[in-house]
Enzyme design. Sequence first.
Site, short mmCIF file in Angstrom:
data_model
loop_
_atom_site.label_atom_id
_atom_site.label_comp_id
_atom_site.label_asym_id
_atom_site.label_seq_id
_atom_site.Cartn_x
_atom_site.Cartn_y
_atom_site.Cartn_z
N ASP A 125 8.34 43.34 16.83
CA ASP A 125 8.98 43.26 15.52
C ASP A 125 7.98 43.68 14.46
OD1 ASP A 125 11.14 42.67 13.81
OD2 ASP A 125 10.22 40.77 13.26
N TYR A 127 6.99 44.59 10.19
CA TYR A 127 7.05 44.03 8.85
C TYR A 127 6.91 45.21 7.91
CZ TYR A 127 5.60 40.68 5.12
OH TYR A 127 5.51 39.91 3.97
N HIS A 132 10.79 43.64 0.89
CA HIS A 132 10.73 42.34 1.57
C HIS A 132 9.31 41.79 1.56
CE1 HIS A 132 11.46 39.16 4.48
NE2 HIS A 132 10.50 39.65 5.25
N ARG A 141 2.86 33.28 -1.95
CA ARG A 141 1.51 33.30 -2.54
C ARG A 141 1.52 33.42 -4.06
NH1 ARG A 141 1.52 36.86 1.63
NH2 ARG A 141 1.49 38.66 0.21
N GLU A 197 17.08 37.77 9.53
CA GLU A 197 16.40 38.96 9.04
C GLU A 197 17.26 40.17 9.40
OE1 GLU A 197 11.72 37.80 8.66
OE2 GLU A 197 12.33 38.97 10.41
N GLU A 199 17.80 43.73 10.21
CA GLU A 199 16.93 44.79 10.71
C GLU A 199 17.73 45.81 11.51
OE1 GLU A 199 13.25 43.64 12.56
OE2 GLU A 199 13.28 41.63 11.68
N ASP A 231 16.78 39.19 13.53
CA ASP A 231 15.66 38.42 14.04
C ASP A 231 15.70 37.04 13.37
OD1 ASP A 231 13.34 38.08 15.60
OD2 ASP A 231 12.06 38.52 13.89
N GLN A 238 7.63 28.56 11.09
CA GLN A 238 6.77 29.73 10.93
C GLN A 238 5.67 29.47 9.89
OE1 GLN A 238 8.94 33.22 9.72
NE2 GLN A 238 7.13 34.52 9.61
N TYR A 242 1.88 30.08 11.38
CA TYR A 242 1.57 31.51 11.39
C TYR A 242 0.12 31.85 11.10
CZ TYR A 242 1.34 32.30 6.30
OH TYR A 242 0.98 32.31 4.97
N LYS A 251 9.90 32.39 15.66
CA LYS A 251 10.61 33.64 15.91
C LYS A 251 11.07 33.79 17.36
CE LYS A 251 9.84 36.03 11.96
NZ LYS A 251 10.82 36.83 11.22
N THR A 255 16.94 36.52 19.09
CA THR A 255 17.08 37.78 18.36
C THR A 255 18.38 38.42 18.82
OG1 THR A 255 14.68 38.12 18.20
CG2 THR A 255 16.09 40.06 17.93
N THR A 348 12.47 43.39 8.10
CA THR A 348 13.58 43.05 7.22
C THR A 348 13.81 44.15 6.18
OG1 THR A 348 13.03 40.72 7.48
CG2 THR A 348 14.50 41.29 5.68
N GLU A 362 14.80 35.21 0.73
CA GLU A 362 14.74 35.98 -0.51
C GLU A 362 15.95 35.69 -1.41
OE1 GLU A 362 13.29 40.27 0.43
OE2 GLU A 362 14.11 39.44 2.29
#
Length: 420
Positions: A125, A127, A132, A141, A197, A199, A231, A238, A242, A251, A255, A348, A362
């Site tokens: 998978d 990113y 996204h 963050r 997600e 995808e 996903d 997570q 992570y 994850k 899927t 995503t 989101e």
Amino acid sequence: MTLIRSWVETANDPDCPFPLNNLPYGVFSTAGTKPRCGVAIGDQVLDVTALERAGLLHLGDTPLLDRAAWNPLMAAGPVVWNRLRTILFGHLAEGAGTRDQIEAHLHPLSAATLHLPFNVTEYTDFYAGRQHAENMGSIMRGSPDLPANWLHIPIGYNGRASSVVVSGTPIHRPLGQTKSPDADAPTLGPTKRLDIELEMGAIVGTSSPFGAPITTETADAMIFGYVLLNDWSARDIQGWEYQPLGPFQGKAFGTSISPWIVTAAALEPFRTSVPERVKPLLPYLTESKPGLYDISLQVLMQPEGAKTATVVSETNYSRMYYSAAQQLTHHALGGCGMRTGDLLGSGTISGPNKSEYGSLMEMSWAGREPFTLDTGETRSFIEDGDTLTLRGAAKGSGYTIGFGDCTGKILPAKRNPFVG
């Protein structure tokens, strides 16, 4: 390209997802029959396993469609892929002389059960959607700034092939460790922040040798076709696990993919370029032809008991920053051998507007901005009983290339065996 007419009349409807231009590949069964390879045409599915056995579909010296998976055909390579498509055009096009022979091997799609269309060898998978990644940075963050490597390489992680399931397979809410910011220790229990997600999944047809890098041109030719891919993600699990190595249990529980493989050949008229590079890529990632496709995408959400689903997002595959060929090229760069049946999740797919976001994380901005469904109910994350559906289509002149729905219903978590 315009519509190619078929003697299967339903395939000529401009809104039918399975015209002769498409011919997507799946695995199906009917009452009293075992799963076998089939091709969707109009509101029918053509039993190509039976065609091969009857001598109406000769692809080589050995049968390629005698298994309940498309892997042998995929491994045979582009010359054979094109031969199959040409033969099917000949049998199904308007005025075909073999209509009477072929008609005997058609089954109504409404009476067919659809299965996983190929054996998933490995699952990776990525990113690779810029919007996204920026959204997640802002949420997690407080800044949309991307990691230093993001504009230079397609970031990915190795997932679990055993967790890939076909559309319609229910997904149980997963158990896992989570930790509240003010807690001294984590707790074990069902995820409270279950997400999707949106995808696309690229399917590797021909393999590459261990130890040998490949070019983007080679990678593009290796890709057999595409599916819609959800996903499923447990955001709280997570978030705790992570760092420093990335996703794991958050994850690994499921899927979902759509039941039909739409071939790269069917999507060829819809090629479109990746976005303008913010920073130049190293030469091995440059492409000689457009690497993305103009595929409109939707996410629908339907609470248990609701009569209709709410469209909660609409976006397009062309929003991606990296193409599947670039992802595959980077995957093989260090010598990783790619194999027939490898599945690559695009990452995503989100657009610049809130109505185009590809995850509930989101859409609700991590739960701080719940959204309202057509039923009047609000959601931040998925609740038990909710059904999530992904839809995708490429629109040509008088025809539609569809994938079939990618759907999953969330069931309650299974009993926790670690508590009394």
